[in-house]
Write an enzyme that holds these catalytic residues in place. Structure first.
Site, PDB file in Angstrom:
ATOM      1  N   CYS A 145       0.832  -1.216   0.000  1.00 48.48           N
ATOM      2  CA  CYS A 145       0.000   0.000   0.000  1.00 48.48           C
ATOM      3  C   CYS A 145       0.863   1.260   0.000  1.00 48.48           C
ATOM      4  CB  CYS A 145      -0.963  -0.027   1.176  1.00 48.48           C
ATOM      5  SG  CYS A 145      -0.221  -0.506   2.753  1.00 48.48           S
TER       6      CYS A 145
HETATM    7  N1  LIG Z   1      -4.409  -4.291   4.806  1.00 49.05           N
HETATM    8  C1  LIG Z   1      -3.843  -3.584   3.831  1.00 49.05           C
HETATM    9  O1  LIG Z   1      -4.056  -2.363   3.687  1.00 49.05           O
HETATM   10  C2  LIG Z   1      -2.939  -4.272   2.846  1.00 49.05           C
HETATM   11  C3  LIG Z   1      -2.425  -3.498   1.813  1.00 49.05           C
HETATM   12  C4  LIG Z   1      -1.567  -4.082   0.875  1.00 49.05           C
HETATM   13  C5  LIG Z   1      -1.246  -5.425   1.002  1.00 49.05           C
HETATM   14  N2  LIG Z   1      -1.743  -6.143   2.030  1.00 49.05           N
HETATM   15  C6  LIG Z   1      -1.327  -7.539   2.139  1.00 49.05           C
HETATM   16  O2  LIG Z   1      -2.460  -8.385   1.951  1.00 49.05           O
HETATM   17  C7  LIG Z   1      -2.289  -9.566   2.751  1.00 49.05           C
HETATM   18  C8  LIG Z   1      -3.509  -9.697   3.643  1.00 49.05           C
HETATM   19  O3  LIG Z   1      -3.571  -8.553   4.483  1.00 49.05           O
HETATM   20  P1  LIG Z   1      -4.814  -8.223   5.403  1.00 49.05           P
HETATM   21  O4  LIG Z   1      -4.635  -6.831   5.832  1.00 49.05           O
HETATM   22  O5  LIG Z   1      -6.086  -8.617   4.729  1.00 49.05           O
HETATM   23  O6  LIG Z   1      -4.550  -9.210   6.640  1.00 49.05           O
HETATM   24  P2  LIG Z   1      -5.606  -9.831   7.639  1.00 49.05           P
HETATM   25  O7  LIG Z   1      -6.775  -8.928   7.781  1.00 49.05           O
HETATM   26  O8  LIG Z   1      -4.849 -10.208   8.849  1.00 49.05           O
HETATM   27  O9  LIG Z   1      -6.103 -11.164   6.898  1.00 49.05           O
HETATM   28  C9  LIG Z   1      -5.257 -12.262   6.722  1.00 49.05           C
HETATM   29  C10 LIG Z   1      -6.016 -13.385   6.040  1.00 49.05           C
HETATM   30  O10 LIG Z   1      -5.141 -14.504   5.860  1.00 49.05           O
HETATM   31  C11 LIG Z   1      -5.704 -15.646   6.519  1.00 49.05           C
HETATM   32  N3  LIG Z   1      -4.608 -16.457   7.060  1.00 49.05           N
HETATM   33  C12 LIG Z   1      -3.857 -16.220   8.162  1.00 49.05           C
HETATM   34  N4  LIG Z   1      -2.925 -17.185   8.319  1.00 49.05           N
HETATM   35  C13 LIG Z   1      -3.112 -18.051   7.303  1.00 49.05           C
HETATM   36  C14 LIG Z   1      -2.498 -19.271   6.932  1.00 49.05           C
HETATM   37  N5  LIG Z   1      -1.489 -19.789   7.647  1.00 49.05           N
HETATM   38  N6  LIG Z   1      -2.947 -19.920   5.819  1.00 49.05           N
HETATM   39  C15 LIG Z   1      -3.978 -19.430   5.113  1.00 49.05           C
HETATM   40  N7  LIG Z   1      -4.607 -18.271   5.419  1.00 49.05           N
HETATM   41  C16 LIG Z   1      -4.184 -17.597   6.500  1.00 49.05           C
HETATM   42  C17 LIG Z   1      -6.606 -15.107   7.590  1.00 49.05           C
HETATM   43  O11 LIG Z   1      -7.571 -16.067   7.910  1.00 49.05           O
HETATM   44  P3  LIG Z   1      -8.264 -16.116   9.378  1.00 49.05           P
HETATM   45  O12 LIG Z   1      -8.715 -14.732   9.664  1.00 49.05           O
HETATM   46  O13 LIG Z   1      -9.406 -17.048   9.161  1.00 49.05           O
HETATM   47  O14 LIG Z   1      -7.245 -16.634  10.343  1.00 49.05           O
HETATM   48  C18 LIG Z   1      -7.196 -13.891   6.847  1.00 49.05           C
HETATM   49  O15 LIG Z   1      -8.209 -14.301   5.966  1.00 49.05           O
HETATM   50  C19 LIG Z   1      -0.981  -9.376   3.553  1.00 49.05           C
HETATM   51  O16 LIG Z   1       0.067 -10.036   2.910  1.00 49.05           O
HETATM   52  C20 LIG Z   1      -0.779  -7.879   3.515  1.00 49.05           C
HETATM   53  O17 LIG Z   1       0.562  -7.505   3.624  1.00 49.05           O
HETATM   54  C21 LIG Z   1      -2.594  -5.610   2.952  1.00 49.05           C
END
Ligand SMILES: NC(=O)c1ccc[n+]([C@@H]2O[C@H](COP(=O)([O-])OP(=O)(O)OC[C@H]3O[C@@H](n4cnc5c(N)ncnc54)[C@H](OP(=O)(O)O)[C@@H]3O)[C@@H](O)[C@H]2O)c1
Length: 342
Positions: A145
């Site tokens: 981001c």
């Molecule tokens: N948030 C942002 O603004 C943003 C921006 C750019 C990129 N990203 C990237 O996008 C990705 C997701 O970010 P997020 O913010 O959505 O994180 P998040 O809200 O913490 O969500 C993580 C997701 O991954 C799942 N998960 C966790 N451990 C796992 C495993 N071992 N195997 C399979 N699934 C698993 C979780 O499932 P459960 O909840 O069911 O445990 C949840 O669905 C990250 O790599 C992050 O760096 C995020």
């Protein structure tokens, strides 16, 4: 959709619901597997009765496109088990960095390699643009981001040869959803509301090498960046203030012309009229990037401010934009340009 219970996954699903050419297939998670999507993301009403599945390759492989929104370190093994014909769009960091040394300096898992980088509007020297790498790709790494907001802010100046490659300074504020959905004490409402604080100070933030990679690509030479992120008391949005030294001969007119020319035909990136300034509230829920560029003539520096929604153009919107390009669809399909205001 793998990682459907997270913030990025939820935002991808919100966008797909309004997309005329996608239907949502399997929705998978980890600790939330077995739960109703409506209990996890109450705003996704049409998908409320879907049940989250466990994230496995067989569950995901029967689809034309798989979006991965997992914590870093989990995409490589999963993607390797998906057929090459499936378009895989990864929102994690795993495949963004071209340098293994950068990866091992900033991340704690094994280097997985690099995929085409999903920032279509990123300018390079001699008029090149990253979009050309994405048509027909079956593996795409969606940018982080902060790198999205910062790279789009400064790349036009580097691509036009107007900026010095050293002494680039960025301070950026992010909403708390940038840290994901899992519970962390420093992200509790009582800690965040009414307060701003820095983190990753002193060059430690993982997005630093990605920003440098992008700006180096734009410049055609290595660019180094001092990057300081801060946490702002809002759920969404990034406001990045980016400054760099002007090369001799660069002036207010050439700076403005370079930025306006770079983005004149871009549907999602807009340089605001002079005197108007980007605001995160203007881009909430949209795939829009707002920019303003100013020249500090006394110090010989350019100051560029960008605003994005970290969950839309900063992740999910970019993911859908990349999927459109990979599939040969109109790049803007299903992507909102209007924000939610006030
Ligand atoms: N948030 C942002 O603004 C943003 C921006 C750019 C990129 N990203 C990237 O996008 C990705 C997701 O970010 P997020 O913010 O959505 O994180 P998040 O809200 O913490 O969500 C993580 C997701 O991954 C799942 N998960 C966790 N451990 C796992 C495993 N071992 N195997 C399979 N699934 C698993 C979780 O499932 P459960 O909840 O069911 O445990 C949840 O669905 C990250 O790599 C992050 O760096 C995020």
């Amino acid at each position: 959709m793998a990682g459907a219970s997270g913030y990025a996954g939820g935002e991808i699903l919100r966008l797909l619901l309004a997309h005329p050419r996608f239907e949502v297939g399997a929705v998978t998670a980890a600790s939330s597997a077995g739960e109703r999507l409506g209990d996890v993301h109450p705003h996704l009403v049409p998908l409320a009765d879907r049940v989250l599945d466990v994230t496995t390759a067989p569950t995901l492989s029967g689809h034309d496109v798989v979006f991965l929104a997992l914590p870093h370190g989990h995409s490589g093994a999963l993607a390797a088990q998906l057929p090459e014909s499936v378009v895989v769009i990864d929102c994690g960091a795993d495949f963004r960095l071209e340098s293994e040394a950068d990866w091992t300096t900033f991340y704690d898992t094994a280097y997985a390699g690099s995929w085409p980088y999903g920032l279509p509007e990123l300018r390079g020297p001699a008029g090149s643009v990253q979009r050309d790498q994405l048509a027909g790709a079956t593996r795409i790494a969606v940018p982080g981001c902060y790198p999205t907001g910062v790279s789009l802010a400064l790349a036009p100046g580097f691509a036009a040869g107007l900026l010095e490659a050293e002494d680039v300074v960025v301070v950026a504020a992010s909403g708390t959803s940038g840290a994901g959905r899992s519970l962390k004490p420093h992200l509790l409402g009582s800690e965040v509301m009414g307060s701003m604080s820095p983190y990753g100070v002193g060059g430690g933030h993982r997005h630093t090498p990605e920003i440098e990679q992008n700006l180096s690509r734009a410049a055609g030479e290595p660019v180094t960046v001092s990057f300081t992120p801060t946490l702002a008391p809002m759920p969404r949005g990034i406001l990045a203030t980016c400054t760099a030294r002007l090369r001799s001969g660069a002036d207010r007119a050439s700076v403005r012309a370079a930025w306006e020319a770079a983005y004149a035909d871009e549907p999602f990136v807009h340089v605001l009229p002079e005197g108007s300034w980007p605001a995160t509230a203007s881009v909430v829920g949209s795939n829009h990037v707002q920019l303003q560029v100013a020249v500090d003539e006394r110090l010989g520096r350019v100051v560029v401010v960008s605003a994005i929604d970290n969950l839309t153009k900063g992740t999910a919107g970019a993911a859908v934009q990349c999927a459109n390009l990979a599939l040969g669809l109109e790049e803007t399909l299903g992507l909102p340009i209007a924000g939610v205001a006030p």
